[in-house]
Design an enzyme around this catalytic site. Structure first.
Site, mmCIF file in Angstrom:
data_model
loop_
_atom_site.group_PDB
_atom_site.id
_atom_site.type_symbol
_atom_site.label_atom_id
_atom_site.label_comp_id
_atom_site.label_asym_id
_atom_site.label_seq_id
_atom_site.Cartn_x
_atom_site.Cartn_y
_atom_site.Cartn_z
ATOM 1 N N MET A 49 0.836 -1.203 0.000
ATOM 2 C CA MET A 49 0.000 0.000 0.000
ATOM 3 C C MET A 49 0.868 1.249 0.000
ATOM 4 S SD MET A 49 -2.094 1.367 3.365
ATOM 5 C CE MET A 49 -3.706 0.681 3.122
ATOM 6 N N ASN A 50 0.521 2.255 -0.850
ATOM 7 C CA ASN A 50 1.020 3.602 -0.590
ATOM 8 C C ASN A 50 -0.135 4.582 -0.544
ATOM 9 O OD1 ASN A 50 2.000 2.899 -3.533
ATOM 10 N ND2 ASN A 50 2.038 5.095 -3.576
ATOM 11 N N ASP A 51 -0.054 5.707 -1.183
ATOM 12 C CA ASP A 51 -0.981 6.837 -0.951
ATOM 13 C C ASP A 51 -2.460 6.502 -0.723
ATOM 14 O OD1 ASP A 51 1.356 7.667 -2.126
ATOM 15 O OD2 ASP A 51 0.404 8.626 -3.832
ATOM 16 N N PHE A 72 -2.524 5.313 -10.950
ATOM 17 C CA PHE A 72 -1.886 6.115 -9.906
ATOM 18 C C PHE A 72 -2.941 6.894 -9.108
ATOM 19 C CE2 PHE A 72 2.881 6.548 -11.201
ATOM 20 C CZ PHE A 72 2.997 5.173 -11.195
ATOM 21 N N SER A 73 -2.437 7.717 -8.189
ATOM 22 C CA SER A 73 -3.319 8.363 -7.205
ATOM 23 C C SER A 73 -4.393 9.248 -7.801
ATOM 24 C CB SER A 73 -2.468 9.176 -6.232
ATOM 25 O OG SER A 73 -1.826 8.283 -5.355
HETATM 26 C C1 FRU Z 1 3.267 9.453 -4.308
HETATM 27 C C2 FRU Z 1 3.197 8.807 -5.672
HETATM 28 C C3 FRU Z 1 2.173 9.515 -6.539
HETATM 29 C C4 FRU Z 1 1.772 8.459 -7.523
HETATM 30 C C5 FRU Z 1 1.827 7.215 -6.680
HETATM 31 C C6 FRU Z 1 2.256 5.990 -7.420
HETATM 32 O O1 FRU Z 1 3.631 8.625 -3.283
HETATM 33 O O2 FRU Z 1 4.470 8.804 -6.263
HETATM 34 O O3 FRU Z 1 2.656 10.699 -7.126
HETATM 35 O O4 FRU Z 1 0.501 8.692 -8.044
HETATM 36 O O5 FRU Z 1 2.732 7.469 -5.622
HETATM 37 O O6 FRU Z 1 2.072 4.845 -6.648
#
Ligand code: FRU
Length: 494
Positions: free
Chosen positions: A37-39, A98-99
């Site tokens: 998981m990220n953003d 992406f986000s």
């Molecule tokens: C920020 C980021 C966003 C991008 C996403 C990709 O953490 O780099 O800019 O949309 O993560 O996973």
């Protein structure tokens, strides 16, 4: 129609989730259903519940072709997983979803806006990711991508700006029922800028203005913008990459930035007045906010830092967690954060100590645990000389601990997880300048198995850090060089 790619992800996460025990996750911080998981994405309130999507790679605990994971909650603390919402399965987004963000359409359907990523061959074996903005529509569980995607591409960015760094749309519905969004982008100077777009129906978008330009002040590219009204001002949150440190305000690497100012909606221009970090700890990035039905502005961030992801081995069944949801407010030109008030309902078994003198190491009966909410006030003992240093250690056993230490003469609060069990040479400490009147400091420390979040002086600053110390290490102790007096109010969290 769900694609094969999405069906596979949904099937995979359903089985893999079962392999992760409840105790292996935090209790009230969202972690990926499985894998990476990220953003936070699409943080919204829809059909009576909060929705939180997230950057997600289900198949491994490391970053891979991005999907959107999905969870819902009615109190922002107890989350229920829903099936993976979006997968990279179209010609225009096959290298990553992406986000992005969420809004509601007039007919009641949920509208998602995200960045579609497509690798483009440059020369020899070099590929670059072209980024465009795309829409999807759904009912809160299943989403259909818009047939005319992408809705914003290189034709919609200012001359000289990069089509390879054009991402993370955050949209909102304006008072008149039309939509606006902000998107992160890299202008010709190589740093960052935030672009503003408008749309009457949520599908046809038009460039409005360059809302803010970095001009190389705060890092380079600005990721994950969010823009909203708060207590009579407008706030722009963004996460700059490649920061240089600036005193104790900004640190090296990926950071968080809050700009406070005035917004002229007519012209799409923002007048900056104040700037500050959003979080002064080690792990916090890419926050996103939601407007709660009662008007509160609530923020959640990814409680991790790109440069420090190595802290956890990719062998683990999940990686990445969200921060606590935090209520935002402005006070004296600063952004304040406090844990959402829903959180207070989780407090159990109050233990209280008043005016305990600490000199050397002190342990207090009943003060321990890894799921803890602890309010701590530190002050010099009356008539005594100012103490040199005060520290609180937690997640502690004979081998391990993480600490917060405070030097009143320097007004510096430090979080240090060097001894948290990490085997990697990454950042383990961060210092922050805090406000103290004559050595008095107020802290609220929240632990949830794998993290610590410290709210300083009623939310004037926050320091967050992930720590993967074994759970048996549940001791808490206090230390002072000199004599400090403390008040402690501690709860278990359930
Ligand atoms: C920020 C980021 C966003 C991008 C996403 C990709 O953490 O780099 O800019 O949309 O993560 O996973």
């Amino acid at each position: 129609m769900t694609s094969q790619t999405l069906r596979e992800a949904r099937k995979y996460e359903e089985t893999s989730e079962k392999l992760i025990g409840k105790e292996e996750r935090p209790d009230f911080h969202l972690t990926p259903r499985t894998g990476w998981m990220n953003d936070p994405n699409g943080f919204s309130y829809y059909k009576g519940r909060y929705h939180l999507f997230y950057q997600y790679y289900p198949y491994e605990s490391k970053w891979g072709p991005m999907h959107w994971g999905h969870a819902v909650s009615s109190d922002l603390l107890h989350w229920e997983y829903l099936p993976c919402a979006l997968a990279p399965d179209e010609a225009y987004d096959r290298d990553g979803i992406f986000s992005g963000s969420a809004a509601v359409l007039p007919d009641g359907r949920q509208l998602l806006m995200y960045t579609g990523v497509l690798k483009e061959h440059q020369e020899r074996d070099i590929y670059r990711e072209v980024q465009t903005q795309c829409m999807a529509v759904g009912d809160g569980i299943d989403y259909e991508k818009y047939e005319q995607n992408p809705v914003l591409d290189q034709r919609d960015i200012p001359e000289g700006s990069s089509r390879f760094d054009f991402r993370d749309p955050k949209m909102w519905m304006k008072a008149d029922g039309t939509y606006a969004c902000v998107v992160g982008n890299r202008p010709a100077d190589g740093s960052g800028q935030i672009l503003l777009y408008e749309s009457a129906d949520g599908f046809q978008w038009k460039f409005k203005s360059i809302l803010v330009s970095n001009h190389d002040r705060f890092g380079k590219m600005w990721e994950c913008p969010d823009f909203f009204e708060l207590d009579g001002k407008w706030v722009l949150l963004t996460s700059p990459q490649d920061m240089l440190p600036e005193g104790f305000e900004y640190h090296n690497g990926n950071g968080t930035l809050c700009l406070i100012g005035d917004y002229d909606e007519e012209n799409g221009s923002f007048k900056e007045m104040q700037n500050q970090s959003v979080d002064y700890g080690i792990d916090f990035y890419a926050p996103q906010t939601v407007a709660a039905p009662d008007g509160r502005r609530i923020m959640i961030g990814w409680m991790q830092n790109w440069d420090a992801c190595g802290i956890r081995s990719p062998e683990e069944p999940w990686f990445g967690q969200m921060s606590l949801p935090r209520e935002l407010s402005l006070k004296d030109g600063r952004l304040y954060q406090r844990p959402v008030r829903e959180f207070d309902a989780m407090r159990r078994n109050k233990i209280e100590y008043a005016d305990v003198a600490v000199s050397g190491v002190v342990k207090l009966d009943g003060i321990k645990g890894r799921k803890v909410d602890m309010e701590l006030t530190v002050r010099p003992e009356g008539g005594q000389e100012l103490y040199q240093k005060f520290a609180v250690r937690f997640a502690q056993d004979d081998t391990y601990y993480t600490s917060l230490s405070f030097r009143p003469r320097e007004s510096i609060l430090k979080v240090d997880r060097k001894f948290s069990g990490s085997r990697r040479a990454i950042i383990h400490q961060r210092r922050s300048l805090v406000n103290t009147a004559d050595g008095e400091l107020k802290l609220r420390i929240i632990l949830d198995r794998f993290s610590v979040e410290v709210f300083v002086n009623d939310g004037e600053q926050v320091m967050s850090a992930a720590m993967y110390t074994r759970q048996e290490a549940d001791g808490i102790s206090f230390f002072a060089d000199g004599t400090a007096n403390i008040d402690v109010v501690k709860y278990e969290l359930e």
